[in-house]
Design a protein around this motif. Structure first.
Motif, mmCIF file in Angstrom:
data_model
loop_
_atom_site.group_PDB
_atom_site.id
_atom_site.type_symbol
_atom_site.label_atom_id
_atom_site.label_comp_id
_atom_site.label_asym_id
_atom_site.label_seq_id
_atom_site.Cartn_x
_atom_site.Cartn_y
_atom_site.Cartn_z
ATOM 1 N N VAL A 44 0.822 -1.220 0.000
ATOM 2 C CA VAL A 44 0.000 0.000 0.000
ATOM 3 C C VAL A 44 0.850 1.263 0.000
ATOM 4 O O VAL A 44 0.318 2.363 -0.120
ATOM 5 C CB VAL A 44 -0.984 0.009 1.191
ATOM 6 C CG1 VAL A 44 -2.011 -1.085 1.055
ATOM 7 C CG2 VAL A 44 -0.260 -0.084 2.525
ATOM 8 N N ILE A 45 2.164 1.115 0.127
ATOM 9 C CA ILE A 45 3.049 2.272 -0.047
ATOM 10 C C ILE A 45 3.080 2.670 -1.524
ATOM 11 O O ILE A 45 3.153 3.850 -1.871
ATOM 12 C CB ILE A 45 4.479 1.938 0.434
ATOM 13 C CG1 ILE A 45 4.495 1.627 1.928
ATOM 14 C CG2 ILE A 45 5.443 3.093 0.122
ATOM 15 C CD1 ILE A 45 5.845 1.149 2.441
ATOM 16 N N THR A 104 -5.834 6.627 3.090
ATOM 17 C CA THR A 104 -4.961 6.694 4.266
ATOM 18 C C THR A 104 -5.584 5.977 5.448
ATOM 19 O O THR A 104 -4.887 5.294 6.215
ATOM 20 C CB THR A 104 -4.667 8.165 4.637
ATOM 21 O OG1 THR A 104 -4.035 8.823 3.528
ATOM 22 C CG2 THR A 104 -3.743 8.231 5.844
ATOM 23 N N ARG A 107 -4.960 2.353 5.066
ATOM 24 C CA ARG A 107 -3.581 2.005 5.394
ATOM 25 C C ARG A 107 -3.389 1.896 6.901
ATOM 26 O O ARG A 107 -2.689 1.009 7.399
ATOM 27 C CB ARG A 107 -2.620 3.038 4.804
ATOM 28 C CG ARG A 107 -2.519 2.968 3.282
ATOM 29 C CD ARG A 107 -1.554 3.989 2.732
ATOM 30 N NE ARG A 107 -0.196 3.762 3.219
ATOM 31 C CZ ARG A 107 0.810 4.593 2.988
ATOM 32 N NH1 ARG A 107 0.617 5.704 2.288
ATOM 33 N NH2 ARG A 107 2.024 4.311 3.452
ATOM 34 N N TRP A 108 -4.022 2.808 7.646
ATOM 35 C CA TRP A 108 -3.933 2.722 9.105
ATOM 36 C C TRP A 108 -4.624 1.464 9.620
ATOM 37 O O TRP A 108 -4.146 0.812 10.556
ATOM 38 C CB TRP A 108 -4.543 3.964 9.764
ATOM 39 C CG TRP A 108 -3.595 5.121 9.844
ATOM 40 C CD1 TRP A 108 -3.660 6.298 9.163
ATOM 41 C CD2 TRP A 108 -2.423 5.199 10.660
ATOM 42 N NE1 TRP A 108 -2.610 7.107 9.490
ATOM 43 C CE2 TRP A 108 -1.831 6.463 10.416
ATOM 44 C CE3 TRP A 108 -1.809 4.342 11.571
ATOM 45 C CZ2 TRP A 108 -0.659 6.885 11.053
ATOM 46 C CZ3 TRP A 108 -0.643 4.750 12.207
ATOM 47 C CH2 TRP A 108 -0.070 6.004 11.954
ATOM 48 N N GLY A 245 5.060 -0.204 6.825
ATOM 49 C CA GLY A 245 3.814 0.222 6.213
ATOM 50 C C GLY A 245 3.131 1.396 6.885
ATOM 51 O O GLY A 245 2.091 1.864 6.417
ATOM 52 N N LEU A 246 3.697 1.911 7.965
ATOM 53 C CA LEU A 246 3.074 3.040 8.664
ATOM 54 C C LEU A 246 2.989 4.271 7.755
ATOM 55 O O LEU A 246 3.990 4.693 7.176
ATOM 56 C CB LEU A 246 3.879 3.405 9.918
ATOM 57 C CG LEU A 246 3.751 2.436 11.116
ATOM 58 C CD1 LEU A 246 4.790 2.767 12.163
ATOM 59 C CD2 LEU A 246 2.350 2.526 11.707
ATOM 60 N N PRO A 247 1.818 4.886 7.619
ATOM 61 C CA PRO A 247 1.675 6.068 6.760
ATOM 62 C C PRO A 247 2.523 7.255 7.207
ATOM 63 O O PRO A 247 2.750 8.171 6.411
ATOM 64 C CB PRO A 247 0.171 6.403 6.889
ATOM 65 C CG PRO A 247 -0.463 5.100 7.219
ATOM 66 C CD PRO A 247 0.515 4.404 8.116
ATOM 67 N N TRP A 249 5.587 7.497 7.507
ATOM 68 C CA TRP A 249 6.834 7.617 6.753
ATOM 69 C C TRP A 249 6.648 8.470 5.501
ATOM 70 O O TRP A 249 7.611 8.998 4.947
ATOM 71 C CB TRP A 249 7.351 6.250 6.326
ATOM 72 C CG TRP A 249 7.516 5.271 7.443
ATOM 73 C CD1 TRP A 249 7.013 3.997 7.519
ATOM 74 C CD2 TRP A 249 8.250 5.449 8.674
ATOM 75 N NE1 TRP A 249 7.378 3.382 8.698
ATOM 76 C CE2 TRP A 249 8.121 4.256 9.422
ATOM 77 C CE3 TRP A 249 8.983 6.502 9.204
ATOM 78 C CZ2 TRP A 249 8.704 4.090 10.682
ATOM 79 C CZ3 TRP A 249 9.567 6.358 10.452
ATOM 80 C CH2 TRP A 249 9.433 5.157 11.171
ATOM 81 N N ASP A 250 5.398 8.667 5.032
ATOM 82 C CA ASP A 250 5.157 9.450 3.815
ATOM 83 C C ASP A 250 5.597 10.897 3.953
ATOM 84 O O ASP A 250 5.957 11.548 2.986
ATOM 85 C CB ASP A 250 3.660 9.418 3.455
ATOM 86 C CG ASP A 250 3.196 8.017 3.090
ATOM 87 O OD1 ASP A 250 4.054 7.135 2.930
ATOM 88 O OD2 ASP A 250 1.982 7.815 2.978
ATOM 89 N N SER A 251 5.530 11.402 5.176
ATOM 90 C CA SER A 251 5.845 12.816 5.405
ATOM 91 C C SER A 251 7.305 13.051 5.726
ATOM 92 O O SER A 251 7.731 14.189 5.927
ATOM 93 C CB SER A 251 4.979 13.366 6.552
ATOM 94 O OG SER A 251 5.220 12.626 7.745
#
Length: 252
Positions: A44-45, A104, A107-108, A245-247, A249-251
Motif C-alpha cells: 500500500v506504499i 490513508t 492504510r492505518w 507500512g506506517l503512513p 513515513w510518507d511525510s
C-alpha cells in the motif's frame, strides 16, 4: 494487452514488491500464515489498497500448486469449509467499505490489524473450549469482512487457529487451505465491484512466480519440531513489515 503488461512492469516500487512477495511466500510456506501481513503494509506504499488486495489475491493462486496439495489431507474439511463459506459471504460488505473509505484510513487499518494480531500471537493467547458451528461461522464472517476491508484474511483466522490446541501441523494446514481457497473465491467478488482490473491482474500474474518460489522454499524449511523457531521468525518479519507500512513515513 502489451501496453498493460508494460505499465505493470513500470509500476513504482516493483522491485520492492517482488522482494516482499518472495519473503511473504517463504513465511507462508514455512508458517502457514503471514503472507498478507507482510505484503499488504509494503504494497500500500506503492499501490492503492484496492489494487494491492487484488494483486495479492491473484499472486496467491500459486499456492494451489505449491503448499495447498500437501495441506488438504491434514485438515478437518467440514470445519474449514464452514470458515471459507462464511468468510466469502461477509467479504462483499468489506470490499464495498474498502471502495468507500479514504485510502490513508485503510492504510492505518492495515497496520493496526497487523500490530494487534502480532501482539495477541506473541502474548500466547489460547482458548480451551471446542469451537462450535456458530463460533466458526462468526470467525469466518469476521475474517471475511476484515479481509475485504484491508486485504488481511489471515489475522482473525490465524489467531483463532493458533489459540486452539491442535497440533501445529494441523493448524498450519488449516490456515493454508482456508487462505488459499478464500483468495480464489474472492476474485469474482472483486470483479463484480470493479477491483479486478487488467492492470491488477497482470501485476498479480507477474508476482505469481516469486510468490510460488518463496512458498516452495518455505515449505521445504518447515519442520513441525521447530514450532518455536518458525513462530519467532514469522513474528519478527511481520513486525518489520508493519513498521514499514506506517503512513507516517510518507511525510519524512
Amino acid at each position: 494487452m502489451p501496453e498493460i503488461v508494460l505499465a505493470s512492469l513500470e509500476t513504482a516500487g516493483l522491485g520492492w514488491l517482488v522482494l516482499t512477495t518472495v519473503v511473504a511466500g517463504v513465511v507462508y510456506g514455512f508458517a502457514g500464515f503471514g503472507a498478507a501481513l507482510i505484503f499488504m503494509p509494503v504494497a500500500v506504499i506503492f499501490l492503492p489498497p484496492a489494487v494491492a488486495i487484488a494483486v495479492f489475491s491473484v499472486s496467491a493462486l500459486s499456492s494451489f500448486v505449491t503448499v495447498f496439495p500437501r495441506a488438504v489431507p491434514l485438515v478437518d474439511r467440514k470445519a474449514v469449509t464452514v470458515l471459507i463459506l462464511s468468510a466469502v459471504c461477509a467479504a462483499s460488505l468489506g470490499l464495498w467499505v474498502l471502495r468507500m473509505v479514504d485510502v490513508t484510513a485503510i492504510r492505518w487499518v492495515v497496520v493496526l490489524i497487523c500490530a494487534v494480531t502480532l501482539v495477541a500471537l506473541v502474548a500466547g493467547w489460547r482458548y480451551a473450549v471446542t469451537p462450535t458451528l456458530g463460533t466458526r461461522i462468526a470467525i469466518g464472517c469476521a475474517t471475511g469482512f476484515v479481509g475485504g476491508v484491508s486485504g488481511l484474511l489471515g489475522p482473525i483466522m490465524v489467531l483463532f487457529q493458533l489459540a486452539g490446541r491442535d497440533a501445529i501441523a494441523t493448524t498450519r494446514a488449516t490456515t493454508v487451505v482456508f487462505l488459499t481457497a478464500t483468495s480464489l473465491l474472492l476474485l469474482p467478488l472483486m470483479y463484480l465491484q470493479g477491483m479486478l482490473t487488467p492492470t491488477a491482474v497482470t501485476l498479480g500474474v507477474v508476482l505469481l512466480v516469486p510468490y510460488g518460489a518463496g512458498s516452495l522454499l518455505g515449505q521445504a524449511l518447515f519442520t513441525p519440531q521447530w514450532e518455536r523457531f518458525y513462530r519467532a521468525a514469522a513474528y519478527a518479519i511481520i513486525a518489520a513489515a508493519t513498521l514499514m507500512g506506517l503512513p507516517i513515513w510518507d511525510s519524512l
